[in-house]
Design a protein around this motif. Structure first.
Motif: not given
Length: 158
Positions: A135-137, A141-143, A147-150
């Motif tokens: 449900l959450r990265h 990855a959020e920091r 775009d890079i994580a996905d």
């Protein structure tokens, strides 16, 4: 339409008030008269404004499009208020033996069933999605940026 994009995101405008009134009047559309519809729309607009304008922020709710604050509460106010606006004194189509109190009890019970049904369905959908997908990265990855994580690439180069 241009004014919609110019208003600050955390303020409620006339368009939201109009939508709240329309959402509230929808359950009573076949039984309400013009005076009752205006009273119901006004009451729903005040309730929705009170929630969206102050209570939502105090409770720290994440409802960026005010879906619950406008559609949820507006629908609840309209569904319960249907029992009141059906009164012939307000131009409603209630008959001579119409009892608003019994109808009010029925409307409140129906709203309770609808809330329970929606909560159960939402919980089931939430559990199914949680079983299949995260449900959450991760915080890193959020920091770093989603775009890079996905996608493995940056959207902007500055």
């Amino acid at each position: 339409m241009i004014l919609l994009f110019l208003q600050p995101a955390d303020e409620i405008g006339e368009d939201e008030g109009a939508v709240a009134g329309l959402v509230a009047v929808t359950p009573a559309a076949g039984i309400s008269g013009p005076i009752g519809a205006m009273l119901l729309g006004g009451a729903a607009s005040l309730v929705c404004y009170g929630f969206v304008g102050s209570l939502k922020n105090r409770l720290r709710l994440d409802d960026s499009l005010d879906v619950f604050g406008i559609h949820g509460l507006g629908g609840i106010v309209g569904s319960i208020g249907t029992a009141i606006v059906a009164l012939p004194a307000l131009g409603g189509h209630g008959g001579p033996d119409y009892s608003p109190w019994w109808q009010l009890v029925r409307q409140i019970a129906a709203v309770g069933v609808a809330i329970a049904w929606s909560a159960a369905g939402s919980a089931l959908c939430f559990a199914l999605v949680k079983a299949v997908l995260p449900l959450r990265h991760a915080r890193d990855a959020e920091r770093e940026g989603l775009d890079i994580a996905d996608h493995g690439e940056r959207a902007y180069n500055y």
